[in-house]
Design an enzyme around this catalytic site. Structure first.
Site, PDB file in Angstrom:
ATOM      1  CB  THR A 175      -0.850  -0.057   1.286  1.00  0.00           C
ATOM      2  OG1 THR A 175      -1.783  -1.107   1.141  1.00  0.00           O
ATOM      3  CG2 THR A 175      -1.568   1.235   1.585  1.00  0.00           C
ATOM      4  N   GLY A 180     -10.800  -1.963   3.163  1.00  0.00           N
ATOM      5  CA  GLY A 180      -9.883  -1.899   4.290  1.00  0.00           C
ATOM      6  C   GLY A 180      -9.876  -0.518   4.927  1.00  0.00           C
ATOM      7  CG  ASP A 181      -6.235   0.598   6.753  1.00  0.00           C
ATOM      8  OD1 ASP A 181      -6.119  -0.498   6.162  1.00  0.00           O
ATOM      9  OD2 ASP A 181      -5.316   1.434   6.792  1.00  0.00           O
ATOM     10  N   GLY A 234      -0.938  -1.749   6.560  1.00  0.00           N
ATOM     11  CA  GLY A 234      -0.911  -2.994   7.325  1.00  0.00           C
ATOM     12  C   GLY A 234      -2.264  -3.665   7.265  1.00  0.00           C
TER      13      GLY A 234
HETATM   14  N1  ASP Z   1      -4.092  -1.498   4.851  1.00  0.00           N
HETATM   15  C1  ASP Z   1      -4.340  -2.112   3.571  1.00  0.00           C
HETATM   16  C2  ASP Z   1      -5.671  -2.816   3.615  1.00  0.00           C
HETATM   17  O1  ASP Z   1      -5.977  -3.455   4.592  1.00  0.00           O
HETATM   18  C3  ASP Z   1      -3.281  -3.090   3.157  1.00  0.00           C
HETATM   19  C4  ASP Z   1      -1.831  -2.655   3.364  1.00  0.00           C
HETATM   20  O2  ASP Z   1      -1.566  -1.608   3.944  1.00  0.00           O
HETATM   21  O3  ASP Z   1      -0.941  -3.399   2.915  1.00  0.00           O
HETATM   22  O4  ASP Z   1      -6.381  -2.764   2.635  1.00  0.00           O
END
Ligand code: ASP
Length: 316
Positions: free
Chosen positions: A179, A209-210, A231
């Site tokens: 990301t 996601g977040d 994450g």
């Molecule tokens: N936070 C991102 C998600 O959960 C993934 C990542 O940061 O690698 O979609």
């Protein structure tokens, strides 16, 4: 006013043989963004430009090079927040958009809404002249290979996305992740943060996601600071990671203490990840509890620094 820039290419288990590529990718984008801020670009323009560059780099899991979901499709999430007026725009589960951060910015600037998803987000893109790309334009060979390996039964690739199962950074990890995100403070003191992602490996269609959620993956308040997280999104959402870190800074915590406390919260829900942040004085920082996180920090006192594992290297 002190200008500052922080960028990331994801917190995860970056393999040894890719460390150099990730560091070089981050360095190139940091140099460009720092130059833009030196030429008096606004934080909004600088953050949009650097996140677009990271989305266009197939090394990172955002825009071109994103993971495939369980049905073999690329669904993208992104958000951007401007900290003077607390304006925000975001898109989630959107297909066929090459630069989701640009669409998130269009939502911020040209709509009455904060978050548009799926077909509505695509319709908004068309109406505002942001061209659709072909689904295959976002697809790179390694994302397809990872998808095929998971379908063939290698489900431990999912379990080890953010860390090897035995917590040994040298152990075999997953295929490419990453990301992307950026936080900038410009010469007027405005702080802007943005995050963009293809999401997690093998995510269920429609999973969000977040990254597009204001307060969880992204937050900016020019009076306090800005943050972009990365994450395990299901954990980051539950601890409202970006805003809770900024709240700790507001309560007087130092940058590192605030970020580390947020990561402890994330550990409470069994999560791993990382974040970049800049406080209202223009001090940048990064923290992570994954084995590695590609990141770059730039400020007047310390110049430009990049790193993927625990150490950071100064660049010019
Ligand atoms: N936070 C991102 C998600 O959960 C993934 C990542 O940061 O690698 O979609």
């Amino acid at each position: 006013m002190k200008v500052a820039l922080a960028i990331h290419g994801g917190a995860w288990n970056v393999p040894d043989d890719e460390l150099q590529d990730h560091q070089a990718g981050i360095a190139r984008v940091l140099q460009h963004g720092w130059q833009l801020l030196a030429e008096k670009a606004s934080a909004l323009d600088a953050v949009t430009a650097v996140v677009r560059m990271l989305e266009d780099d197939p090394l990172f899991n955002a825009g071109t090079g994103s993971h495939l979901n369980r049905l073999g499709k690329v669904e993208l999430d992104a958000s951007i927040m401007e900290g003077d007026d607390l304006q925000a725009g975001a898109v989630a589960a959107v297909e066929r958009i090459r630069n989701p951060v640009q669409l998130a910015r269009a939502v911020l600037e040209r709509s009455d809404h904060v978050l548009l998803v799926g077909k509505g987000a695509r319709r908004f893109a068309r109406e505002h002249g942001l061209p659709e790309c072909r689904a295959r334009d976002l697809l790179v060979g390694r994302a397809r290979e990872t998808y095929m390996r998971i379908r063939a039964g290698e489900t431990d690739l999912i379990a080890t996305e953010f860390a090897p199962s035995n917590d040994d950074p040298a152990a075999a990890g997953p295929e490419h992740m990453g990301t992307v995100g950026a936080v900038a403070r410009d010469a007027s003191g405005c702080i802007v943060a943005a995050t963009s992602t293809g999401g997690t490996l093998d995510k269920y269609p429609g999973r969000v996601g977040d990254s597009p959620l204001i307060g969880s993956g992204t937050y900016a308040d020019s009076q306090l600071g800005g943050a972009s997280c990365t994450g395990w999104g299901e954990g980051i959402i539950r601890v409202v990671m970006a805003k809770s870190t900024i709240d700790r800074i507001a309560a007087g915590a130092g940058l590192d203490a605030a970020a580390n406390a947020a990561l402890q919260d994330l550990s409470r829900v069994g999560g791993r990840g990382g974040m970049i942040l800049i406080d209202h004085r223009g001090q940048p920082a990064a923290a992570f509890n994954t084995p590695r996180m590609a990141r770059g920090l730039a400020c007047l006192e310390e110049g430009m620094r990049v790193g993927v594992d625990s150490s950071m290297e100064t660049i010019s």
